[in-house]
Design a protein around this motif. Structure first.
Motif, mmCIF file in Angstrom:
data_model
loop_
_atom_site.group_PDB
_atom_site.id
_atom_site.type_symbol
_atom_site.label_atom_id
_atom_site.label_comp_id
_atom_site.label_asym_id
_atom_site.label_seq_id
_atom_site.Cartn_x
_atom_site.Cartn_y
_atom_site.Cartn_z
ATOM 1 N N LEU A 19 0.849 -1.181 0.000
ATOM 2 C CA LEU A 19 0.000 0.000 0.000
ATOM 3 C C LEU A 19 0.894 1.243 0.000
ATOM 4 N N VAL A 20 0.493 2.272 -0.741
ATOM 5 C CA VAL A 20 1.181 3.561 -0.686
ATOM 6 C C VAL A 20 0.288 4.534 0.069
ATOM 7 N N VAL A 21 0.816 5.094 1.159
ATOM 8 C CA VAL A 21 0.096 6.092 1.953
ATOM 9 C C VAL A 21 0.874 7.390 1.848
ATOM 10 N N SER A 22 0.194 8.480 1.502
ATOM 11 C CA SER A 22 0.885 9.747 1.282
ATOM 12 C C SER A 22 0.198 10.881 2.026
ATOM 13 N N ASP A 23 0.989 11.607 2.828
ATOM 14 C CA ASP A 23 0.516 12.808 3.520
ATOM 15 C C ASP A 23 0.855 14.002 2.632
ATOM 16 N N ASP A 24 -0.182 14.599 2.032
ATOM 17 C CA ASP A 24 0.013 15.666 1.048
ATOM 18 C C ASP A 24 -0.459 17.024 1.575
ATOM 19 N N SER A 25 -0.251 17.248 2.860
ATOM 20 C CA SER A 25 -0.824 18.426 3.517
ATOM 21 C C SER A 25 -0.317 19.755 2.963
ATOM 22 N N TRP A 26 0.902 19.788 2.415
ATOM 23 C CA TRP A 26 1.496 21.052 1.960
ATOM 24 C C TRP A 26 1.499 21.173 0.440
ATOM 25 N N GLN A 27 0.579 20.536 -0.238
ATOM 26 C CA GLN A 27 0.620 20.445 -1.688
ATOM 27 C C GLN A 27 0.528 21.790 -2.404
ATOM 28 N N HIS A 28 -0.084 22.785 -1.789
ATOM 29 C CA HIS A 28 -0.257 24.074 -2.463
ATOM 30 C C HIS A 28 0.981 24.965 -2.386
ATOM 31 N N PHE A 29 1.923 24.626 -1.516
ATOM 32 C CA PHE A 29 3.078 25.486 -1.283
ATOM 33 C C PHE A 29 4.264 24.979 -2.107
ATOM 34 N N THR A 30 4.348 25.382 -3.375
ATOM 35 C CA THR A 30 5.437 24.972 -4.252
ATOM 36 C C THR A 30 6.085 26.208 -4.875
ATOM 37 N N TYR A 31 7.379 26.082 -5.196
ATOM 38 C CA TYR A 31 8.154 27.260 -5.601
ATOM 39 C C TYR A 31 8.947 27.009 -6.879
ATOM 40 N N ASP A 32 9.438 28.126 -7.449
ATOM 41 C CA ASP A 32 10.332 28.089 -8.612
ATOM 42 C C ASP A 32 9.698 27.386 -9.810
ATOM 43 N N GLY A 33 8.391 27.506 -9.952
ATOM 44 C CA GLY A 33 7.710 26.903 -11.088
ATOM 45 C C GLY A 33 7.495 25.414 -10.981
#
Length: 370
Positions: free
Chosen positions: A180-194
């Motif tokens: 199983l793959v479990v992923s915590d994606d809580s900060w997905q909106h905070f991305t930088y440098d394109g």
């Protein structure tokens, strides 16, 4: 001693601790306040999966932003924050004797894993590689007891953001070993440098056994409401709902109404705050170098970084004391399975506070070097 405890101790010692935060703390706009006021005067429609309108709003956003088609009735569950969501998931899908593959440094997953009776198997990522996840290392760590791979996407505390090829490689490993793959994606909106966030769920056609937990506290500024959601296959959602019913019945309707208004209403108040984060990251990273400390790995995402503070003391306790004397409360790197020479710093505070942070780091380094 936790970062909070260390901060409290320094306050008692008369030191002003800088109010460092990660997620934005924002006043709720009128449309959210109105939704909350209306909810307080309405009946309490208890639904253990979460309000249908909230689940629908999430499904619409997932399709709009990431081209993900998620059935809001069968594949979504609302929980009391991401930690609750993770706890529900891990206690539902794991059993005593299972192992969970976890790339490090990482967030505080240890207790959640052990509460399920399972054991974490940590796989270090190297600072020299930008804290990048190495799929080959993950696969080498798999044993007959392995049950799941647990990701933090983007990674907290390093700010590493895996690209599509890396995520695909992890999913393929999981498929080969039936994990199983479990992923915590809580900060997905905070991305930088394109750069762009890549959801693991996008590869469900290659291997459907994927669970994603996403906080509504970060970008949506709903930290005080304690809400998140889980995306998972229907059989897992069914099992999670049964567990949640015994633990809490459902999440409160008032915070869910606030979340509906936030997801469906204007976003200018959120986007305005988010637009400042790359500049804040650069201010702190440049300031760390100017202070005389080693150049940190510049995070590609999130609101935190790992700073090498080995020049501030011979031991982690020495570094703690030096930082606290100058009003800086941090989390030790070792607490997040990072080198014990490092600490986690957050950069979500105002520019004024971050300038104070840089000044404090400079004074701390000068004191240690003298």
């Amino acid at each position: 001693m936790s970062a909070r405890d260390r901060a409290a101790r320094s306050t008692h010692a008369g030191v002003r601790v800088l109010p460092l935060v990660g997620a934005p703390v924002l006043p709720m706009p009128a449309h959210v306040r109105q939704a909350v006021a209306d909810a307080m005067d309405q009946p309490d429609p208890r639904n253990s999966r979460g309000l249908p309108e909230l689940r629908m709003a999430i499904a619409v956003e997932l399709r709009r932003d990431h081209s993900l088609r998620v059935d809001p009735d069968r594949r979504l569950l609302i929980t009391h924050g991401a930690m609750h969501g993770l706890s529900l998931v891990l206690r539902t899908v794991l059993a005593p004797g299972d192992e969970v593959i976890v790339p490090t440094p990482t967030f505080f997953f240890d207790g959640l894993i052990r509460e399920s009776g399972a054991t974490p198997a940590y796989v270090p990522c190297l600072e020299g590689d930008g804290w990048a996840l190495d799929p080959a290392r993950l696969e080498a760590a798999i044993t007959p007891h392995s049950r799941a791979i647990l990701l933090c996407n983007p990674n907290n505390p390093t700010g590493y953001l895996p690209d599509a090829a890396t995520i695909a490689a992890v999913v393929d490993i999981a498929a080969r070993h039936r994990l199983l793959v479990v992923s915590d994606d809580s900060w997905q909106h905070f991305t930088y440098d394109g750069r762009h966030y890549q959801p693991v769920e996008a590869f469900a056609d290659r291997w459907p056994h994927i669970v994603t937990i996403t906080s509504l506290s970060k970008y949506y500024a709903l930290a005080t409401w304690r809400l998140s959601y889980v995306v998972a296959p229907p059989t897992i959602i069914d099992a999670l709902e049964r567990r949640l019913q015994w633990e809490a019945v459902c999440c409160g309707v008032v915070p869910q109404r606030a979340a509906v208004a936030t997801l469906t209403g204007p976003r200018d108040w959120l986007d305005s705050a988010l637009s400042t984060y790359q500049a804040k990251r650069d201010l702190v990273c440049d300031g760390i170098v100017a202070s005389g400390l080693p150049d940190p790995v510049r995070p590609a995402a999130g609101a935190f970084l790992l700073a090498d503070c080995s020049r501030l003391g011979k031991t982690p306790a020495d570094m703690d004391r030096t930082l606290l004397r100058h009003g800086i409360a941090t989390i030790r790197g070792a607490d997040m399975h990072a080198p014990d020479t490092h600490v986690r710093l957050t950069f979500g505070s105002s520019e004024q506070v971050l300038n104070e942070l840089v000044d404090a780091l400079t004074r701390a380094h000068q004191e240690s070097a003298s």
